[in-house]
Motif scaffolding. Structure first.
Motif, mmCIF file in Angstrom:
data_model
loop_
_atom_site.group_PDB
_atom_site.id
_atom_site.type_symbol
_atom_site.label_atom_id
_atom_site.label_comp_id
_atom_site.label_asym_id
_atom_site.label_seq_id
_atom_site.Cartn_x
_atom_site.Cartn_y
_atom_site.Cartn_z
ATOM 1 N N GLY A 181 52.785 53.120 55.287
ATOM 2 C CA GLY A 181 52.267 53.950 54.196
ATOM 3 C C GLY A 181 50.845 54.443 54.446
ATOM 4 O O GLY A 181 50.398 55.388 53.801
ATOM 5 N N ASP A 182 50.116 53.826 55.380
ATOM 6 C CA ASP A 182 48.760 54.282 55.695
ATOM 7 C C ASP A 182 48.812 55.607 56.461
ATOM 8 O O ASP A 182 49.856 56.011 56.974
ATOM 9 N N GLU A 183 47.636 56.222 56.560
ATOM 10 C CA GLU A 183 47.580 57.546 57.193
ATOM 11 C C GLU A 183 46.949 57.475 58.588
ATOM 12 O O GLU A 183 46.057 56.665 58.834
ATOM 13 N N VAL A 184 47.446 58.367 59.429
ATOM 14 C CA VAL A 184 46.899 58.529 60.778
ATOM 15 C C VAL A 184 46.439 59.977 60.892
ATOM 16 O O VAL A 184 47.214 60.892 60.617
ATOM 17 N N PHE A 185 45.182 60.163 61.296
ATOM 18 C CA PHE A 185 44.664 61.533 61.409
ATOM 19 C C PHE A 185 44.676 61.994 62.866
ATOM 20 O O PHE A 185 44.310 61.249 63.778
#
Ligand SMILES: Cc1ncc(COP(=O)(O)O)c(C=O)c1O
Length: 385
Positions: A110-114
């Motif tokens: 659920g976390d984001e990767v940029f």
């Protein structure tokens, strides 16, 4: 002028061996300038080392040995002025494996990767492979150079963003990010407490000595602590199918999480890949220097030719053997199909998240490159609009 000892002008018959690059157009008159491998034989020092290993005849399970580790540690210090610890190394069968592991080893589902686009397509699919959300922002072209829109990138980072995936030198735009840009990226990671996964697979292919490669983790100790740097001999010495790469992870805890993510699913690199890696880092310098000379000329040929092609433009890559060409003003519905019909196979910009662009691989003998550029020019000048 061919280099005295290495003949990059020789056109190898790659149709004699199975292979993706030439196999795609088998039996067709299409010159393949797409996937990122070069049409050059590997360095003689690498081939000799492989022969010696094969002649031994026994290929048992093999961990990285001291001579291999020393060759990499010394090579990274010599070529990039970065003094790494031998225990920071984690051996991998590939760099794509490495950045997928980086997604798994940082944050949680659920976390984001940029990442910034356009970019090598597996960057864009890696986050979802481990239930992370991909967040992107495009690099911008200003004064003929691709770069970062700093305020817009900063605004794209949220409290859920845990990882920044960097490609440096950059595939496909060919930038070697400079110290100021890297310090800004490191600061961004510090402000938002992000881990950094820096794919530096193209770091041996810097064309312009005025823009040396700086590993982002070499900036300072606090950036090093949050970083996973991925390197491999595969692009520089043209041995991608030998599958040997490594992560450099200075922080013990991050390294443990990375190793944990590998458990049960990531195999050792192939022993022949490790033999080739040792030979490349230890003895591949003269070949690499000659290659870079050859590629610089090829790059100039591509940039000069593209400048004469109506509707096309490209910025000169500072590294890699890849040119990123903007076709949006050429009025072509499907640039890749258009050039394929003209007898040249290029990579489509769409999977890199930038439709309307194509990527041209100029890591090939000059006669082949000239023929491909002439075909592109002819097709653009003679088409009916
Ligand atoms: C930026 C980048 N990373 C990784 C890879 C592939 O790495 P590997 O074959 O080691 O998985 C490529 C291949 O073109 C690449 O350009």
């Amino acid at each position: 002028m061919p280099h005295a000892s290495f003949d990059f002008d020789k056109v190898p018959d790659r149709s004699l061996m199975p292979g993706e690059k030439w196999g795609r157009y088998a039996g067709l008159d299409v010159l393949p300038l797409w996937v990122a491998d070069m049409d050059f034989a590997a360095p003689p020092a690498v081939i000799d080392a492989l022969h010696r290993r094969i002649d031994h005849g026994v290929f048992g399970y093999t961990d990285a040995w001291p001579g291999l580790i020393d060759a990499v540690v010394e090579g990274v210090a010599r070529d990039h002025a970065w003094h790494i610890g031998a225990d920071w190394l984690v051996w991998l069968p590939g760099v794509v494996t490495g950045f997928n592991l980086a997604c798994r080893a940082t944050g949680e589902a659920g976390d984001e990767v940029f990442t910034a686009t356009p970019v090598y397509p597996p960057f864009l699919t890696a986050p979802a492979n481990s239930e992370r959300r991909l967040v992107t922002h495009p690099l911008t072209l200003a004064d003929g150079r691709w770069g970062w829109n700093r305020s817009a990138v900063e605004a794209a980072i949220s409290p859920r963003t845990r990882l920044l995936m960097l490609c440096n030198p950059h595939n496909p735009v060919g930038r070697v990010f400079d110290r100021d840009e890297l310090e800004w990226i490191a600061g961004l990671a510090a402000r938002h407490d992000l881990a950094i996964c820096s794919d530096e697979i193209h770091c041996g292919l810097v064309l312009d000595p005025a823009t040396p490669h700086i590993p982002i983790a070499a900036l300072d100790a606090s950036t090093a602590r949050r970083s996973i740097t991925l390197m491999a001999p595969s692009k520089t010495w043209n041995i991608p199918a030998l599958y040997c790469a490594f992560a450099i992870i200075p922080d013990r805890k991050l390294r443990q999480r990375f190793r944990h993510a590998m458990r049960g699913i990531v195999p050792h690199p192939n022993v022949l890949g490790m033999v080739a890696t040792e030979a490349a880092y230890r003895d591949g310098g003269p070949w690499r220097a000659a290659l870079l000379d050859y590629l610089r000329h090829n790059r100039d040929l591509v940039i000069d030719a593209v400048a004469t092609m109506p509707g096309l433009c490209a910025t000169p890559p500072e590294a890699t053997y890849l040119a990123w060409i903007d076709c949006r003003d050429a009025g072509l519905d499907e640039p890749v199909k258009f050039f394929e019909t003209a007898g040249v196979g290029l990579s489509d910009g769409t999977p890199f998240s930038m439709p309307g662009f194509v990527r041209l691989n100029f890591g090939c003998p000059r006669a082949l490159l000239n023929e491909a550029l002439q075909r592109m020019q002819r097709a653009l000048h003679t088409r009916r609009v």
